[in-house]
Design a protein around this motif. Structure first.
Motif, mmCIF file in Angstrom:
data_model
loop_
_atom_site.group_PDB
_atom_site.id
_atom_site.type_symbol
_atom_site.label_atom_id
_atom_site.label_comp_id
_atom_site.label_asym_id
_atom_site.label_seq_id
_atom_site.Cartn_x
_atom_site.Cartn_y
_atom_site.Cartn_z
ATOM 1 N N MET A 1 0.844 -1.198 0.000
ATOM 2 C CA MET A 1 0.000 0.000 0.000
ATOM 3 C C MET A 1 0.873 1.238 0.000
ATOM 4 S SD MET A 1 -2.743 1.339 2.838
ATOM 5 C CE MET A 1 -3.914 0.040 2.442
ATOM 6 N N ALA A 2 0.597 2.155 -0.928
ATOM 7 C CA ALA A 2 1.255 3.460 -0.929
ATOM 8 C C ALA A 2 0.273 4.470 -0.360
ATOM 9 C CB ALA A 2 1.673 3.850 -2.340
ATOM 10 N N TYR A 3 0.646 5.095 0.733
ATOM 11 C CA TYR A 3 -0.236 5.981 1.498
ATOM 12 C C TYR A 3 0.228 7.418 1.274
ATOM 13 C CZ TYR A 3 -2.971 7.392 5.666
ATOM 14 O OH TYR A 3 -3.859 7.969 6.542
ATOM 15 N N PHE A 4 -0.530 8.165 0.480
ATOM 16 C CA PHE A 4 -0.179 9.546 0.146
ATOM 17 C C PHE A 4 -0.932 10.506 1.052
ATOM 18 C CE2 PHE A 4 1.463 7.410 -3.438
ATOM 19 C CZ PHE A 4 2.155 8.270 -4.273
ATOM 20 N N SER A 5 -0.207 11.405 1.670
ATOM 21 C CA SER A 5 -0.820 12.386 2.560
ATOM 22 C C SER A 5 0.016 13.659 2.535
ATOM 23 C CB SER A 5 -0.913 11.843 3.995
ATOM 24 O OG SER A 5 -1.493 12.790 4.869
ATOM 25 N N ALA A 6 -0.641 14.807 2.499
ATOM 26 C CA ALA A 6 0.088 16.079 2.491
ATOM 27 C C ALA A 6 0.765 16.356 3.816
ATOM 28 C CB ALA A 6 -0.857 17.227 2.140
ATOM 29 N N GLU A 7 0.461 15.580 4.848
ATOM 30 C CA GLU A 7 1.094 15.768 6.154
ATOM 31 C C GLU A 7 1.129 14.442 6.900
ATOM 32 O OE1 GLU A 7 -1.638 17.649 9.101
ATOM 33 O OE2 GLU A 7 -2.683 18.411 7.341
ATOM 34 N N PHE A 8 2.154 14.260 7.693
ATOM 35 C CA PHE A 8 2.281 13.110 8.592
ATOM 36 C C PHE A 8 2.696 13.645 9.961
ATOM 37 C CE2 PHE A 8 2.473 10.476 4.808
ATOM 38 C CZ PHE A 8 2.025 9.228 5.221
ATOM 39 N N GLY A 9 1.978 13.256 10.992
ATOM 40 C CA GLY A 9 2.330 13.642 12.353
ATOM 41 C C GLY A 9 2.939 12.467 13.091
ATOM 42 N N PHE A 10 4.257 12.462 13.195
ATOM 43 C CA PHE A 10 4.956 11.381 13.895
ATOM 44 C C PHE A 10 5.335 11.780 15.312
ATOM 45 C CE2 PHE A 10 6.441 10.839 9.366
ATOM 46 C CZ PHE A 10 5.606 9.775 9.081
ATOM 47 N N HIS A 11 5.948 12.959 15.428
ATOM 48 C CA HIS A 11 6.516 13.403 16.698
ATOM 49 C C HIS A 11 6.788 14.889 16.565
ATOM 50 C CE1 HIS A 11 9.634 13.795 19.912
ATOM 51 N NE2 HIS A 11 8.867 12.908 20.516
ATOM 52 N N GLU A 12 6.839 15.588 17.682
ATOM 53 C CA GLU A 12 7.015 17.037 17.631
ATOM 54 C C GLU A 12 8.380 17.448 17.086
ATOM 55 O OE1 GLU A 12 8.247 17.552 22.346
ATOM 56 O OE2 GLU A 12 6.274 18.134 21.660
ATOM 57 N N THR A 13 9.338 16.526 17.034
ATOM 58 C CA THR A 13 10.644 16.851 16.466
ATOM 59 C C THR A 13 10.576 17.032 14.948
ATOM 60 O OG1 THR A 13 11.160 14.495 16.331
ATOM 61 C CG2 THR A 13 11.965 15.697 18.265
ATOM 62 N N LEU A 14 9.515 16.548 14.322
ATOM 63 C CA LEU A 14 9.359 16.665 12.878
ATOM 64 C C LEU A 14 8.002 17.332 12.613
ATOM 65 C CD1 LEU A 14 10.730 16.015 10.203
ATOM 66 C CD2 LEU A 14 9.599 13.784 10.216
ATOM 67 N N PRO A 15 7.932 18.660 12.748
ATOM 68 C CA PRO A 15 6.644 19.366 12.722
ATOM 69 C C PRO A 15 6.126 19.624 11.314
ATOM 70 C CG PRO A 15 8.414 20.935 13.102
ATOM 71 C CD PRO A 15 9.062 19.578 13.041
ATOM 72 N N ILE A 16 5.717 18.550 10.632
ATOM 73 C CA ILE A 16 5.223 18.679 9.268
ATOM 74 C C ILE A 16 3.745 18.305 9.183
ATOM 75 C CG2 ILE A 16 7.480 18.342 8.218
ATOM 76 C CD1 ILE A 16 6.640 15.425 7.651
ATOM 77 N N ALA A 17 3.036 18.432 10.298
ATOM 78 C CA ALA A 17 1.603 18.153 10.328
ATOM 79 C C ALA A 17 0.863 19.359 10.875
ATOM 80 C CB ALA A 17 1.300 16.926 11.188
ATOM 81 N N ALA A 18 -0.328 19.598 10.353
ATOM 82 C CA ALA A 18 -1.127 20.744 10.774
ATOM 83 C C ALA A 18 -2.254 20.355 11.708
ATOM 84 C CB ALA A 18 -1.702 21.470 9.551
ATOM 85 N N GLY A 19 -2.677 19.098 11.676
ATOM 86 C CA GLY A 19 -3.830 18.732 12.495
ATOM 87 C C GLY A 19 -4.106 17.243 12.456
ATOM 88 N N GLY A 20 -5.380 16.916 12.683
ATOM 89 C CA GLY A 20 -5.780 15.527 12.844
ATOM 90 C C GLY A 20 -5.534 14.661 11.627
ATOM 91 N N LEU A 21 -5.633 15.238 10.433
ATOM 92 C CA LEU A 21 -5.375 14.481 9.217
ATOM 93 C C LEU A 21 -3.959 13.909 9.241
ATOM 94 C CD1 LEU A 21 -6.304 15.656 5.635
ATOM 95 C CD2 LEU A 21 -4.011 14.859 6.104
ATOM 96 N N GLY A 22 -2.999 14.734 9.636
ATOM 97 C CA GLY A 22 -1.619 14.285 9.696
ATOM 98 C C GLY A 22 -1.362 13.319 10.843
ATOM 99 N N ILE A 23 -2.007 13.576 11.983
ATOM 100 C CA ILE A 23 -1.850 12.664 13.126
ATOM 101 C C ILE A 23 -2.373 11.281 12.770
ATOM 102 C CG2 ILE A 23 -2.523 12.217 15.514
ATOM 103 C CD1 ILE A 23 -0.486 14.499 15.138
ATOM 104 N N LEU A 24 -3.522 11.229 12.089
ATOM 105 C CA LEU A 24 -4.070 9.948 11.655
ATOM 106 C C LEU A 24 -3.101 9.240 10.724
ATOM 107 C CD1 LEU A 24 -6.598 8.046 11.583
ATOM 108 C CD2 LEU A 24 -7.232 9.245 9.481
ATOM 109 N N ALA A 25 -2.524 9.989 9.773
ATOM 110 C CA ALA A 25 -1.573 9.383 8.837
ATOM 111 C C ALA A 25 -0.372 8.812 9.577
ATOM 112 C CB ALA A 25 -1.130 10.423 7.808
ATOM 113 N N GLY A 26 0.149 9.572 10.546
ATOM 114 C CA GLY A 26 1.276 9.073 11.317
ATOM 115 C C GLY A 26 0.934 7.828 12.104
#
Length: 487
Positions: A1-26
């Protein structure tokens, strides 16, 4: 599966997420690792990430950015066989835009972050990966071409051949154009290419309001796709129809969500209620079906359980559940997901109400101590003159109600204050203490969301809540993505 998302929320050290969409992706990436799924993530590396916030003297959110250094982040460059950065190119407007990629190892799964900050690119193309959702519509469409089309090109360059392409929101939907181009270049006609592409794609929609779905004018599509369209055997007019509710209306804006819905074999919302809203919202795409038969299901958002456990909670369950070595199947973290574990929670011989309540109290105390420390650091950094007894801020024995969300207007952060008299009365009850903690940010261009923040700060200073729910000085600034507004 290739999972495309404009943001991924992994950890605060890599702040490339804006909200819940990115947190879900992470969390999906982390869960895929735990489950041993064949999973690869694709996103963008935003070298200034998502913005930091501050609250000025007018109680208005101001925005600023900090440059991220890949050398200080949990990233590694994607290299070619010569040990040099692997460089791919994607056609955007009249240019061939170069990009490289960074790899984030999320447990056992890779997530690739595309980066257009290459010296051979013109500056405005280098800045496509400057900020999360940054810039105007032209920047946005180019970001989404880089993500969708460029992401497929990168996977092909790496030899990755996914059987499923998952679009996490419509930002990545241009990947369907690249899949169509590939199939038609291999000799397929447009109907067959459409059918095969649809069989490969699935789509998750997140946004319950019309304004949150990306739409681009026909003129902007013509401009951004100027070179790509010459590489695609399909007539561009036919591709444009894929993004319109009414395919025959050449003046209708091109909608990324419409494109994703038309070219996915399955689509889902992120809660049962959101599914109902989405089916109503997109009913015009399926006029021959009743609203309840619009093909958008729902899968309620979940979380990666272990990723959200603080050390206090982990220690608690380790004491309760550890029955073997840390790397064995009998270790506590291997037991915590099965339903049988949660059935044991009802057994007072396994865990008592008192133990659960004590754990809850300890976590609330840690939350309050964290807030006190952050506010004290903030106070010193800003050289604020008034002395504040930080040890007395918040009450570890009070009922604590939290709001930790983006300050998008539809999330209705100030809703509780429509019952202001009742809230004031509750806060003045000395026998049943109550307090509120707000955390979150409004998008830099969302002035209505900023007014929500301003309204809440104003209430804490100038309404009957003053002295009962808050102190003026703590609201002066907040310190970053994890910080919030306190009443």
């Amino acid at each position: 599966m290739a999972y495309f998302s404009a943001e991924f929320g992994f950890h605060e050290t890599l702040p490339i997420a804006a909200g819940g969409l990115g947190i879900l992706a992470g969390d999906h990436a982390k869960s895929a690792s735990d489950l041993g799924l064949g999973f690869v993530g694709v996103s963008l590396f935003y070298r200034e990430g998502y913005f930091q916030q501050a609250i000025d003297a007018n109680n208005w959110q101001t925005d600023y950015y900090k440059l991220l250094n890949p050398a200080n982040l949990p990233l590694e460059p994607v290299l070619n066989e010569k040990g040099e950065p692997l460089v791919c190119r994607v056609d955007i407007a009249l240019n061939s835009v170069a990009f490289q990629a960074w790899r984030v190892n999320v447990g056992r799964v890779p997530v690739y972050l595309l980066d257009s900050n290459r010296p051979e690119n013109e500056q405005h193309f280098r800045d496509l990966t400057l900020r999360v959702y940054g810039g105007d519509s032209t920047t946005r469409i180019m970001q989404e071409m880089l993500l969708g089309i460029g992401g497929v090109l990168l996977l092909r360059a790496l030899g990755v051949q996914p059987s499923v392409f998952h679009m996490n929101e419509g930002h990545a939907a241009f990947l369907t154009f690249e899949l169509l181009r590939e199939k038609m270049a291999a000799g397929k006609n447009l109907p067959d290419a459409l059918s095969q592409t649809k069989a490969e794609c699935i789509f998750t929609t997140h946004t319950p309001v019309e304004a949150g779905h990306d739409r681009f004018s026909p003129a902007l599509m013509d401009y951004a796709m100027a070179k790509f369209r010459t590489q695609t055997p399909a007539p561009f007019a036919e591709l444009m129809k894929l993004g319109r509710v009414n395919p025959q209306n050449e003046q209708e804006a091109f909608c990324m969500t419409v494109l994703a819905l038309k070219l996915s074999r399955a689509a889902n919302a992120v809660s049962e209620l959101h599914g109902q809203v989405s089916r109503q919202m997109w009913h015009s795409l399926y006029p021959d079906k009743p609203v309840d038969q619009v093909p958008i299901g729902h899968i309620t958002n979940g979380v990666h359980l272990l990723g959200w456990m603080k050390g206090t909670v982990r220690r608690f369950w380790r004491q309760k559940l550890d029955r073997g070595p840390a790397d064995s199947k009998s270790a506590w973290d291997a037991q915590i997901n099965p339903p049988e574990f949660w059935q044991r929670m009802a057994d007072p011989q396994f865990i008592s109400d008192e133990e659960i309540w004590a754990l809850r109290y300890n976590l609330r105390r840690e939350l309050i101590e964290f807030a006190r420390r952050r506010l004290l650091i903030q106070h010193h950094r800003l050289n604020e003159g008034d002395f504040i007894a930080f040890d007395h801020l918040l009450n570890p024995d009070a009922l604590t109600i939290g709001f930790a969300r983006r300050f998008a207007t539809y999330k209705r952060a100030p809703l509780i204050f429509q019952q202001l008299e009742n809230i004031v009365r509750l806060t003045r009850d000395k026998t049943r203490r109550i307090q509120f903690v707000f955390a979150g940010k409004a998008h830099p261009r969302d002035d209505d969301g900023k007014r929500f923040i301003q309204h809440i700060v104003h209430l804490s200073k100038y309404s009957d809540l003053q002295g009962h729910l808050g102190l003026r000085r703590e609201l002066r600034h907040s310190c970053g993505p994890a910080d919030g507004l306190r009443l």
